[in-house]
Design a protein around this motif. Structure first.
Motif, PDB file in Angstrom:
ATOM      1  N   GLY A 135      -8.905  -4.942  -4.759  1.00  8.04           N
ATOM      2  CA  GLY A 135      -7.664  -4.592  -4.081  1.00  8.04           C
ATOM      3  C   GLY A 135      -6.777  -3.647  -4.871  1.00  8.04           C
ATOM      4  O   GLY A 135      -5.617  -3.421  -4.507  1.00  8.04           O
ATOM      5  N   SER A 136      -7.312  -3.076  -5.944  1.00  8.18           N
ATOM      6  CA  SER A 136      -6.509  -2.209  -6.805  1.00  8.18           C
ATOM      7  C   SER A 136      -6.597  -0.746  -6.359  1.00  8.18           C
ATOM      8  O   SER A 136      -7.585  -0.313  -5.756  1.00  8.18           O
ATOM      9  N   LEU A 137      -5.555   0.008  -6.699  1.00  8.30           N
ATOM     10  CA  LEU A 137      -5.481   1.424  -6.340  1.00  8.30           C
ATOM     11  C   LEU A 137      -6.414   2.238  -7.229  1.00  8.30           C
ATOM     12  O   LEU A 137      -6.426   2.092  -8.451  1.00  8.30           O
ATOM     13  N   ILE A 138      -7.193   3.110  -6.585  1.00  6.74           N
ATOM     14  CA  ILE A 138      -8.080   4.007  -7.317  1.00  6.74           C
ATOM     15  C   ILE A 138      -7.426   5.375  -7.489  1.00  6.74           C
ATOM     16  O   ILE A 138      -7.277   5.881  -8.591  1.00  6.74           O
ATOM     17  N   LYS A 139      -7.022   5.980  -6.353  1.00  5.61           N
ATOM     18  CA  LYS A 139      -6.415   7.310  -6.377  1.00  5.61           C
ATOM     19  C   LYS A 139      -5.440   7.436  -5.220  1.00  5.61           C
ATOM     20  O   LYS A 139      -5.549   6.723  -4.212  1.00  5.61           O
ATOM     21  N   ALA A 140      -4.489   8.354  -5.382  1.00  2.87           N
ATOM     22  CA  ALA A 140      -3.549   8.666  -4.302  1.00  2.87           C
ATOM     23  C   ALA A 140      -3.410  10.178  -4.203  1.00  2.87           C
ATOM     24  O   ALA A 140      -3.222  10.855  -5.218  1.00  2.87           O
TER      25      ALA A 140
ATOM     26  N   GLU B 188     -20.407   2.737   2.127  1.00  4.02           N
ATOM     27  CA  GLU B 188     -20.958   1.759   1.195  1.00  4.02           C
ATOM     28  C   GLU B 188     -20.153   0.466   1.177  1.00  4.02           C
ATOM     29  O   GLU B 188     -20.643  -0.573   0.728  1.00  4.02           O
ATOM     30  N   GLY B 189     -18.910   0.531   1.626  1.00  4.39           N
ATOM     31  CA  GLY B 189     -18.065  -0.645   1.657  1.00  4.39           C
ATOM     32  C   GLY B 189     -17.343  -0.936   0.362  1.00  4.39           C
ATOM     33  O   GLY B 189     -16.691  -1.980   0.234  1.00  4.39           O
ATOM     34  N   SER B 190     -17.412  -0.036  -0.601  1.00  2.00           N
ATOM     35  CA  SER B 190     -16.777  -0.276  -1.896  1.00  2.00           C
ATOM     36  C   SER B 190     -15.336   0.226  -1.951  1.00  2.00           C
ATOM     37  O   SER B 190     -14.552  -0.227  -2.793  1.00  2.00           O
ATOM     38  N   THR B 191     -14.989   1.158  -1.049  1.00  2.54           N
ATOM     39  CA  THR B 191     -13.677   1.798  -1.095  1.00  2.54           C
ATOM     40  C   THR B 191     -13.045   1.797   0.285  1.00  2.54           C
ATOM     41  O   THR B 191     -13.721   2.002   1.294  1.00  2.54           O
ATOM     42  N   LEU B 192     -11.741   1.595   0.304  1.00  4.01           N
ATOM     43  CA  LEU B 192     -10.955   1.651   1.533  1.00  4.01           C
ATOM     44  C   LEU B 192      -9.983   2.819   1.428  1.00  4.01           C
ATOM     45  O   LEU B 192      -9.334   3.000   0.387  1.00  4.01           O
ATOM     46  N   VAL B 193      -9.873   3.631   2.478  1.00  8.26           N
ATOM     47  CA  VAL B 193      -8.881   4.701   2.512  1.00  8.26           C
ATOM     48  C   VAL B 193      -7.787   4.316   3.491  1.00  8.26           C
ATOM     49  O   VAL B 193      -8.059   3.821   4.590  1.00  8.26           O
ATOM     50  N   THR B 194      -6.541   4.531   3.093  1.00  9.76           N
ATOM     51  CA  THR B 194      -5.405   4.252   3.958  1.00  9.76           C
ATOM     52  C   THR B 194      -4.514   5.479   4.064  1.00  9.76           C
ATOM     53  O   THR B 194      -4.451   6.306   3.149  1.00  9.76           O
ATOM     54  N   ALA B 195      -3.819   5.594   5.188  1.00 11.72           N
ATOM     55  CA  ALA B 195      -2.876   6.687   5.418  1.00 11.72           C
ATOM     56  C   ALA B 195      -1.531   6.099   5.762  1.00 11.72           C
ATOM     57  O   ALA B 195      -1.435   5.126   6.523  1.00 11.72           O
TER      58      ALA B 195
ATOM     59  N   TYR C  93       1.133  10.015   1.970  1.00 18.15           N
ATOM     60  CA  TYR C  93       0.021   9.884   1.032  1.00 18.15           C
ATOM     61  C   TYR C  93      -1.209   9.257   1.681  1.00 18.15           C
ATOM     62  O   TYR C  93      -1.114   8.448   2.609  1.00 18.15           O
ATOM     63  N   VAL C  94      -2.354   9.660   1.136  1.00 19.12           N
ATOM     64  CA  VAL C  94      -3.639   9.037   1.410  1.00 19.12           C
ATOM     65  C   VAL C  94      -4.051   8.319   0.135  1.00 19.12           C
ATOM     66  O   VAL C  94      -3.999   8.905  -0.953  1.00 19.12           O
ATOM     67  N   LYS C  95      -4.443   7.044   0.266  1.00 13.94           N
ATOM     68  CA  LYS C  95      -4.755   6.263  -0.924  1.00 13.94           C
ATOM     69  C   LYS C  95      -6.134   5.623  -0.805  1.00 13.94           C
ATOM     70  O   LYS C  95      -6.551   5.215   0.274  1.00 13.94           O
ATOM     71  N   LEU C  96      -6.814   5.560  -1.947  1.00 20.01           N
ATOM     72  CA  LEU C  96      -8.124   4.938  -2.049  1.00 20.01           C
ATOM     73  C   LEU C  96      -7.998   3.635  -2.825  1.00 20.01           C
ATOM     74  O   LEU C  96      -7.383   3.605  -3.900  1.00 20.01           O
ATOM     75  N   TRP C  97      -8.614   2.581  -2.310  1.00 20.06           N
ATOM     76  CA  TRP C  97      -8.483   1.245  -2.878  1.00 20.06           C
ATOM     77  C   TRP C  97      -9.868   0.659  -3.159  1.00 20.06           C
ATOM     78  O   TRP C  97     -10.800   0.841  -2.380  1.00 20.06           O
ATOM     79  N   ASP C  98      -9.967  -0.065  -4.278  1.00 22.42           N
ATOM     80  CA  ASP C  98     -11.177  -0.795  -4.597  1.00 22.42           C
ATOM     81  C   ASP C  98     -11.210  -2.064  -3.746  1.00 22.42           C
ATOM     82  O   ASP C  98     -10.298  -2.890  -3.811  1.00 22.42           O
ATOM     83  N   VAL C  99     -12.263  -2.212  -2.948  1.00 21.02           N
ATOM     84  CA  VAL C  99     -12.315  -3.323  -2.001  1.00 21.02           C
ATOM     85  C   VAL C  99     -12.449  -4.666  -2.714  1.00 21.02           C
ATOM     86  O   VAL C  99     -11.847  -5.663  -2.310  1.00 21.02           O
ATOM     87  N   SER C 100     -13.214  -4.717  -3.798  1.00 24.39           N
ATOM     88  CA  SER C 100     -13.456  -5.994  -4.474  1.00 24.39           C
ATOM     89  C   SER C 100     -12.208  -6.535  -5.160  1.00 24.39           C
ATOM     90  O   SER C 100     -11.969  -7.745  -5.165  1.00 24.39           O
TER      91      SER C 100
ATOM     92  N   ALA D 169       0.793  -1.224   0.000  1.00 20.05           N
ATOM     93  CA  ALA D 169       0.000   0.000   0.000  1.00 20.05           C
ATOM     94  C   ALA D 169       0.830   1.280   0.000  1.00 20.05           C
ATOM     95  O   ALA D 169       0.541   2.227  -0.735  1.00 20.05           O
ATOM     96  N   HIS D 170       1.837   1.348   0.845  1.00 15.55           N
ATOM     97  CA  HIS D 170       2.599   2.588   1.025  1.00 15.55           C
ATOM     98  C   HIS D 170       4.088   2.276   1.075  1.00 15.55           C
ATOM     99  O   HIS D 170       4.495   1.125   1.272  1.00 15.55           O
ATOM    100  N   ASP D 171       4.899   3.328   0.918  1.00 14.83           N
ATOM    101  CA  ASP D 171       6.355   3.169   0.985  1.00 14.83           C
ATOM    102  C   ASP D 171       6.870   3.187   2.420  1.00 14.83           C
ATOM    103  O   ASP D 171       8.034   2.864   2.659  1.00 14.83           O
ATOM    104  N   GLU D 172       6.011   3.606   3.348  1.00 12.01           N
ATOM    105  CA  GLU D 172       6.329   3.533   4.773  1.00 12.01           C
ATOM    106  C   GLU D 172       5.107   2.989   5.502  1.00 12.01           C
ATOM    107  O   GLU D 172       4.094   2.651   4.885  1.00 12.01           O
ATOM    108  N   MET D 173       5.184   2.900   6.825  1.00 11.62           N
ATOM    109  CA  MET D 173       4.163   2.172   7.567  1.00 11.62           C
ATOM    110  C   MET D 173       2.765   2.750   7.351  1.00 11.62           C
ATOM    111  O   MET D 173       2.574   3.949   7.163  1.00 11.62           O
ATOM    112  N   VAL D 174       1.783   1.835   7.407  1.00 11.32           N
ATOM    113  CA  VAL D 174       0.376   2.184   7.256  1.00 11.32           C
ATOM    114  C   VAL D 174      -0.223   2.343   8.649  1.00 11.32           C
ATOM    115  O   VAL D 174      -0.158   1.430   9.471  1.00 11.32           O
ATOM    116  N   VAL D 175      -0.799   3.508   8.920  1.00 18.86           N
ATOM    117  CA  VAL D 175      -1.265   3.818  10.275  1.00 18.86           C
ATOM    118  C   VAL D 175      -2.769   3.993  10.370  1.00 18.86           C
ATOM    119  O   VAL D 175      -3.302   4.167  11.466  1.00 18.86           O
ATOM    120  N   SER D 176      -3.465   3.919   9.247  1.00 17.86           N
ATOM    121  CA  SER D 176      -4.917   4.106   9.271  1.00 17.86           C
ATOM    122  C   SER D 176      -5.535   3.399   8.083  1.00 17.86           C
ATOM    123  O   SER D 176      -5.005   3.465   6.967  1.00 17.86           O
TER     124      SER D 176
END
Length: 349
Positions: free
Chosen positions: A191-196, A170-177, A182-189, A157-164
């Protein structure tokens, strides 16, 4: 064994800046032996879970203030705790590299997910499906299928540790920090990256928290530039900025308080809890009483009730609620919300 006590008080300890009511703490939960890492209300608000570096989760009755039960089984400290929105399950993230799933009705550990190769920093339940997301010091995110008992997706997901890691409603998207800024959005079904998106104007500044607003149109993002931001989910534009609290390189939680208005609630390294009006960005309250850094906050789903938890020199969980104030003692020269950017966020979040 350290006793668990419930200490009621009516002492008002907030500093209102531009509000007509004050917040005071009226319940203090004690019993954890080390730093509090996370607090989380059950979906109906009847119970509160607190996790700690003492390797336990304690579950409290919000109405009576009594300790109900403890979840014990991790080998190292616990970084995060989450309730399932549709069952009695609880998920925990631990420094022992495991994600545990518990039945809160009998305190039984019903599954242990292994796969992360370093500390697990965060955990979150899917709003509808039996899925849990976790983020780790190993820079990865994993989505676990509780029905299958296996890892559905492993994401670099990230180049350094994931903290969030948090799902949208709706359950379709996951946000990670991540600490890569960076903040990244992932397609839950898939597992692909949507936006960063960069969490701040300087992409090298670590991001320590990200979650969706209730209507999913914005991301609430905290970073070590000393701000909270509302970022447009679709465009990545920084719509509103809130400041006044302190990070001091601690990962601080925040939450939306949507009862009685629209507010943002945050912990702070200066041992206080901060409350801002979301629309005006005005800092409305500073709640003092903790004796160490406040890293954990949670808001009640239906009442104007705030839970907070602090680090090693405190180890308490406190509940706060509105109380009448003396108008002769209600204002000071507290910092207000940032006005460095124009307000372009919609009134509803």
């Amino acid at each position: 064994k350290q006793p668990v006590t419930y200490v009621p008080t009516q002492q008002t300890v907030s500093t209102p800046v531009s509000a007509v009511s004050s917040y005071g703490f009226y319940q203090t939960f004690t019993g954890h032996k080390k730093a509090i890492s996370s607090v989380n209300f059950l979906g109906d608000g009847s119970m509160l879970a607190s996790s700690s570096a003492d390797r336990t989760v304690r579950i409290w009755d919000v109405v009576t203030g009594k300790h109900i039960k403890s979840l014990i089984g991790h080998r190292l400290g616990i970084s995060d705790v989450a309730w399932s929105p549709h069952s009695s399950l609880v998920a925990t993230a631990s420094d022992d590299t495991c994600v545990n799933i518990w039945d809160s009705t009998n305190s039984a550990r019903i599954n242990t997910f292994k796969g992360h190769t370093n500390y697990v920093m965060c955990v979150g339940f899917h709003p509808h499906a039996n899925l849990v997301a976790s983020g780790s010091f190993d820079n990865t995110v994993r989505i676990w299928d509780l029905d299958m008992g296996s890892c559905l997706h492993r994401i670099e997901a990230h180049d350094e540790m994931v903290v969030s890691a948090n799902f949208d409603s709706e359950g379709s998207t996951l946000v990670t920090a991540g600490f890569d800024g960076y903040v990244k959005l992932w397609d839950v079904s898939s597992g692909s990256l949507i936006k960063a998106y960069s969490g701040s104007q300087n992409p090298n500044i670590p991001v320590c928290f990200a979650k969706f607003s209730p209507n999913n149109q914005y991301l609430l993002v905290g970073s070590f530039d000393g701000t909270w931001k509302l970022i447009d989910t679709n465009t990545g534009k920084h719509s509103k900025v809130y400041q006044g609290h302190e990070y001091n390189d601690y990962c601080i939680f925040a939450s939306f308080l949507m009862t009685g208005g629209q507010y943002l609630v945050s912990g702070s390294a200066d041992k206080n809890v901060y409350i801002w009006d979301i629309k005006s960005r005005q800092l409305t309250h500073r709640l003092s009483g903790h004796e160490d850094v406040v890293v954990a906050v949670s808001t009640h789903p239906t009442e104007e009730l705030i839970a907070s938890g602090a680090l090693e020199n405190d180890t308490t969980v406190r509940l706060w609620r509105p109380q009448p104030i003396d108008n002769n003692n209600q204002s000071d020269s507290s910092p207000s919300a940032s006005a460095e950017q124009s307000s372009e966020a919609e009134d509803e979040i």
